[in-house]
Design a protein around this motif. Sequence first.
Motif, PDB file in Angstrom:
ATOM      1  N   PRO A 125       0.784  -1.233   0.000  1.00 34.91           N
ATOM      2  CA  PRO A 125       0.000   0.000   0.000  1.00 34.91           C
ATOM      3  C   PRO A 125       0.821   1.291   0.000  1.00 34.91           C
ATOM      4  CG  PRO A 125      -0.049  -1.025   2.165  1.00 34.91           C
ATOM      5  CD  PRO A 125       0.630  -1.989   1.240  1.00 34.91           C
ATOM      6  N   ARG A 126       2.088   1.229   0.325  1.00 32.14           N
ATOM      7  CA  ARG A 126       2.894   2.448   0.418  1.00 32.14           C
ATOM      8  C   ARG A 126       3.758   2.690  -0.817  1.00 32.14           C
ATOM      9  NH1 ARG A 126       4.688   3.209   6.562  1.00 32.14           N
ATOM     10  NH2 ARG A 126       5.315   5.158   5.602  1.00 32.14           N
ATOM     11  N   THR A 127       3.532   1.908  -1.851  1.00 34.39           N
ATOM     12  CA  THR A 127       4.305   2.046  -3.083  1.00 34.39           C
ATOM     13  C   THR A 127       3.694   3.146  -3.946  1.00 34.39           C
ATOM     14  OG1 THR A 127       4.862  -0.296  -2.971  1.00 34.39           O
ATOM     15  CG2 THR A 127       5.129   0.755  -5.107  1.00 34.39           C
ATOM     16  N   SER A 128       4.506   3.807  -4.748  1.00 30.48           N
ATOM     17  CA  SER A 128       4.023   4.889  -5.611  1.00 30.48           C
ATOM     18  C   SER A 128       3.321   4.328  -6.847  1.00 30.48           C
ATOM     19  CB  SER A 128       5.190   5.765  -6.060  1.00 30.48           C
ATOM     20  OG  SER A 128       6.017   5.049  -6.962  1.00 30.48           O
ATOM     21  N   VAL A 129       2.492   5.164  -7.462  1.00 30.49           N
ATOM     22  CA  VAL A 129       1.804   4.780  -8.693  1.00 30.49           C
ATOM     23  C   VAL A 129       2.826   4.468  -9.781  1.00 30.49           C
ATOM     24  CG1 VAL A 129       0.237   5.606 -10.510  1.00 30.49           C
ATOM     25  CG2 VAL A 129      -0.289   6.056  -8.115  1.00 30.49           C
ATOM     26  N   ARG A 130       3.871   5.244  -9.831  1.00 29.20           N
ATOM     27  CA  ARG A 130       4.926   4.997 -10.828  1.00 29.20           C
ATOM     28  C   ARG A 130       5.525   3.601 -10.652  1.00 29.20           C
ATOM     29  NH1 ARG A 130       9.259   9.473 -11.835  1.00 29.20           N
ATOM     30  NH2 ARG A 130       7.582  10.098 -13.180  1.00 29.20           N
ATOM     31  N   GLU A 131       5.776   3.208  -9.403  1.00 26.51           N
ATOM     32  CA  GLU A 131       6.349   1.885  -9.139  1.00 26.51           C
ATOM     33  C   GLU A 131       5.348   0.779  -9.449  1.00 26.51           C
ATOM     34  OE1 GLU A 131       9.195  -1.027  -8.032  1.00 26.51           O
ATOM     35  OE2 GLU A 131       9.318   1.018  -8.791  1.00 26.51           O
TER      36      GLU A 131
ATOM     37  N   ARG B  18     -11.540   3.454   0.175  1.00 29.83           N
ATOM     38  CA  ARG B  18     -10.714   4.324   1.007  1.00 29.83           C
ATOM     39  C   ARG B  18      -9.262   3.888   0.910  1.00 29.83           C
ATOM     40  NH1 ARG B  18     -12.409   2.204   7.022  1.00 29.83           N
ATOM     41  NH2 ARG B  18     -13.029   0.183   6.266  1.00 29.83           N
ATOM     42  N   THR B  19      -8.403   4.771   1.294  1.00 28.11           N
ATOM     43  CA  THR B  19      -6.987   4.454   1.350  1.00 28.11           C
ATOM     44  C   THR B  19      -6.463   4.891   2.710  1.00 28.11           C
ATOM     45  OG1 THR B  19      -6.378   6.583   0.398  1.00 28.11           O
ATOM     46  CG2 THR B  19      -6.658   4.745  -1.139  1.00 28.11           C
ATOM     47  N   GLY B  20      -5.326   4.425   3.073  1.00 29.71           N
ATOM     48  CA  GLY B  20      -4.747   4.820   4.349  1.00 29.71           C
ATOM     49  C   GLY B  20      -4.338   3.603   5.142  1.00 29.71           C
ATOM     50  N   PRO B  21      -3.763   3.836   6.300  1.00 26.41           N
ATOM     51  CA  PRO B  21      -3.269   2.717   7.095  1.00 26.41           C
ATOM     52  C   PRO B  21      -4.402   1.942   7.762  1.00 26.41           C
ATOM     53  CG  PRO B  21      -2.995   4.763   8.299  1.00 26.41           C
ATOM     54  CD  PRO B  21      -3.499   5.126   6.924  1.00 26.41           C
TER      55      PRO B  21
END
Length: 160
Positions: free
Chosen positions: A18-24, A51-54
Amino acid sequence: MAVDELDTRILRLLIEQPRTSVREYARILGIARGTLQARIDRLERDGVITRTGPHLSPGALGHPVLAFVHIEVTQGHLDEVGDALAAVPEIIEAFSITGGGDLLTRVAARDNGHLEDVIQRLINLPGVVRTRTEMALRERVPYRLLPLVEAVGRSAGAPR
């Protein structure tokens, strides 16, 4: 909303990393960043991604006691009781249900005494007739959606 194999791969990455960038994500999937972003936007618009987040642990926040409280409500008062539940911070989920009761809540508490205090607060809400509480002993299957996502993705690819 149809979820295809690429959507399934995207959702898997969003869940597992979940913490990876869209580019990655785009690099991992071997697709253009714009294509990925368009897919994510569609999944959000269609309500697949809500939703997004931890994901937080109530236990790590000092509330290790988990209970499910069934609430029976006076007929015609479901909405007002539901609204009142939103003001109780220890209630981390609430659902209208069928069966034995009208509402099912998931409650996080510091200890058994605190749980009793929360239940007493619920009992005193206008429109609440009675409650029934079940305490969780151990989590056997943590909240998860990846197996469902994968099953939906497989069925989307199957011939109809």
